[in-house]
Design a protein around this motif. Structure first.
Motif, PDB file in Angstrom:
ATOM      1  N   GLY A 226      -8.547   2.007  14.474  1.00 58.66           N
ATOM      2  CA  GLY A 226      -9.025   2.396  15.791  1.00 58.66           C
ATOM      3  C   GLY A 226      -9.282   1.208  16.690  1.00 58.66           C
ATOM      4  O   GLY A 226      -9.305   1.337  17.916  1.00 58.66           O
ATOM      5  N   TYR A 227      -9.495   0.044  16.068  1.00 58.73           N
ATOM      6  CA  TYR A 227      -9.784  -1.178  16.825  1.00 58.73           C
ATOM      7  C   TYR A 227      -8.860  -2.279  16.321  1.00 58.73           C
ATOM      8  O   TYR A 227      -9.124  -2.897  15.291  1.00 58.73           O
ATOM      9  CB  TYR A 227     -11.253  -1.565  16.663  1.00 58.73           C
ATOM     10  N   PHE A 228      -7.767  -2.528  17.040  1.00 61.05           N
ATOM     11  CA  PHE A 228      -6.758  -3.467  16.574  1.00 61.05           C
ATOM     12  C   PHE A 228      -7.233  -4.897  16.805  1.00 61.05           C
ATOM     13  O   PHE A 228      -7.165  -5.423  17.924  1.00 61.05           O
ATOM     14  CB  PHE A 228      -5.432  -3.223  17.293  1.00 61.05           C
ATOM     15  N   ASN A 229      -7.718  -5.494  15.732  1.00 62.09           N
ATOM     16  CA  ASN A 229      -8.250  -6.852  15.807  1.00 62.09           C
ATOM     17  C   ASN A 229      -8.151  -7.462  14.411  1.00 62.09           C
ATOM     18  O   ASN A 229      -9.152  -7.853  13.812  1.00 62.09           O
ATOM     19  CB  ASN A 229      -9.696  -6.815  16.305  1.00 62.09           C
ATOM     20  N   LEU A 230      -6.937  -7.480  13.870  1.00 56.74           N
ATOM     21  CA  LEU A 230      -6.716  -7.914  12.492  1.00 56.74           C
ATOM     22  C   LEU A 230      -7.187  -9.346  12.273  1.00 56.74           C
ATOM     23  O   LEU A 230      -7.119 -10.175  13.185  1.00 56.74           O
ATOM     24  CB  LEU A 230      -5.228  -7.815  12.132  1.00 56.74           C
ATOM     25  N   THR A 231      -7.646  -9.623  11.064  1.00 53.07           N
ATOM     26  CA  THR A 231      -7.988 -11.006  10.734  1.00 53.07           C
ATOM     27  C   THR A 231      -6.718 -11.850  10.765  1.00 53.07           C
ATOM     28  O   THR A 231      -5.598 -11.346  10.624  1.00 53.07           O
ATOM     29  CB  THR A 231      -8.613 -11.109   9.336  1.00 53.07           C
TER      30      THR A 231
END
Length: 447
Positions: free
Chosen positions: A280-285
């Motif tokens: 839901g929140y695209f902020n991959l490490t």
């Protein structure tokens, strides 16, 4: 959930970020109260126990909050109800005094979502809030008659509860006797004590399941096998066709099982395999992004379009968060294009009028297979917060059962999506202000 609560005889265990304050949430609390009343009228009034684990900062927000919603049942049934409020050890001192409400939640949270009734378990990424019961897309898996899984997550919630603040009948909180305070005591001592409590649960489960596997499979690496097919082996026990592996991530306590397993899955996905990943929140490490960009499997990544982002339309600074996610998405897409990986790595955006998107998970299709043999489902978003700040739990479900594989394949998330291209970012609603682009690198690890 209400049906499961009504049928529960021995335990109800709820772990969530928070409990909402609307009429649907009140119905859930009333249902718990009715179940406790029924238990009180039985011969053994202590037969039903209720354990609720929430986050302290999110559950204390506002005058009417999760705590005030639960006080009536805590006061009526103090011997049967326990409400634990996890407070991150990283929010302390001047930081705790200076950061205002809502913003203090960025430091770290209790983010596990487990809903458990006797030996039945619902695992999800969804919170106990009205929107999730109506028009917020999430994922859920219902594990029925699974005592090993239920016992594990009960013990896990109890362990986190033991290192959390306990809600009292006057709406104050206190620590469990003999426990180090999460933000007033010594931070290192608290984290060491928390690690010990949680690892005791994990190690105990690992020992039990290694014993079972050594008996049945001459294998020693599974956490919790779950039998579904009546094919007898050895001593007459059915041969499982489905396995459940609990994956725990609590980096503040030095526990990173989920991170290790996720990186291994991304790293070892072979050429010809397909990985479907959604958040839901695209902020991959950075580690996850590097593995996706550097391996040979095909990837379809589903994320929220700005209009279905949970922060869309929010007041103040929070209203700019969807634009920050658009900026992060565009940067990743540009890197995919720069490396010439557009055919192997595809981005898709979920869109549904009147809905928001909160689903997260992963499906693995082996080379040559049209059905997934593995799915991850639970609370992690695959971002920095999930890996480094919050308490998270999910399960890997590995199955040879064709019917179950078909059910995983038929999850409808990708059918409501459109493919991302360079033209996507030329749309007027994708314009990102300069200040958002400048601030995003500084704050991306907090949302």
């Amino acid at each position: 959930m209400k049906g499961q609560i009504k049928a529960a005889k021995k335990r109800v265990v709820l772990a969530s970020l928070y409990l909402g304050t609307g009429p649907l949430e009140q119905e859930l609390v009333d249902c718990i109260e009715t179940a406790l009343e029924r238990s009180l009228q039985a011969c053994d009034p202590s037969s039903l126990s209720v354990s609720i684990l929430l986050d302290f900062t999110r559950g204390s927000r506002g005058q009417k909050n999760s705590r005030t919603m639960l006080l009536p049942i805590l006061r009526r049934f103090p011997e049967q109800v326990r409400v634990s409020l996890f407070h991150t050890p990283n929010l302390r001192g001047l930081l705790r005094l200076l950061i205002p409400e809502r913003f203090n939640e960025t430091i770290g949270l209790q983010h596990i979502k487990v809903y458990l009734f006797d030996d039945n378990v619902i695992l999800s990424g969804a919170n106990l809030s009205e929107s999730y019961f109506t028009n917020r897309q999430d994922r859920y898996v219902f594990l029925q008659d699974s005592p090993e899984i239920a016992d594990f997550f009960t013990e896990l919630v109890d362990a986190v509860g033991d290192v959390s603040l306990q809600l009292q009948q006057d709406n104050s909180v206190k620590v469990v006797d003999g426990m180090v305070h999460p933000y007033q005591g010594d931070k290192v001592a608290y984290c060491e004590a928390a690690n010990k409590r949680v690892m005791k649960v994990i190690d105990s489960a690992r020992t039990r399941q290694e014993f079972l596997h050594s008996q049945n499979f001459h294998c020693s690496h599974a956490e919790a096998p779950l039998s579904k097919e009546p094919k007898a082996v050895g001593d007459g026990q059915p041969e499982p066709d489905t396995w459940i592996y609990p994956l725990i991530q609590m980096k503040p306590f030095g526990i990173h099982i989920d991170e290790t397993v996720t990186e291994t899955l991304l790293m070892e996905a072979e050429q010809g395999a397909s990985v479907y990943l959604t958040t839901g929140y695209f902020n991959l490490t950075q580690a996850y992004m590097d593995l996706i960009l550097g391996t040979r499997a095909k990837y379809q990544i589903l994320l929220a379009s700005p209009e279905v982002n949970g922060f869309f339309g929010a007041k103040g600074v929070a209203g700019a968060i969807p634009a920050a996610y658009v900026h992060i998405e565009q940067q990743f897409f540009s890197e995919v294009c720069f490396l010439g990986q557009q055919e192997r790595i595809r981005l898709q955006e979920y869109s549904r009028s009147g809905w928001t998107f909160h689903a997260k998970g992963l499906w693995l299709h082996l080379a040559g297979s049209s059905l997934p043999c593995l799915t991850l489902i639970g609370s992690p978003n695959f971002g920095y917060r999930s890996v480094h700040r919050d308490l998270e739990a999910q399960v890997a479900i590995v199955t040879k059962n064709k019917s179950l594989q078909q059910q995983f394949h038929q999850e409808q998330l990708y059918l409501r999506s459109g493919t991302v291209s360079a033209l996507t970012f030329e749309q007027p609603n994708r314009y990102v202000q300069l200040w958002v682009k400048m601030v995003t690198p500084l704050i991306k690890n907090f949302f």
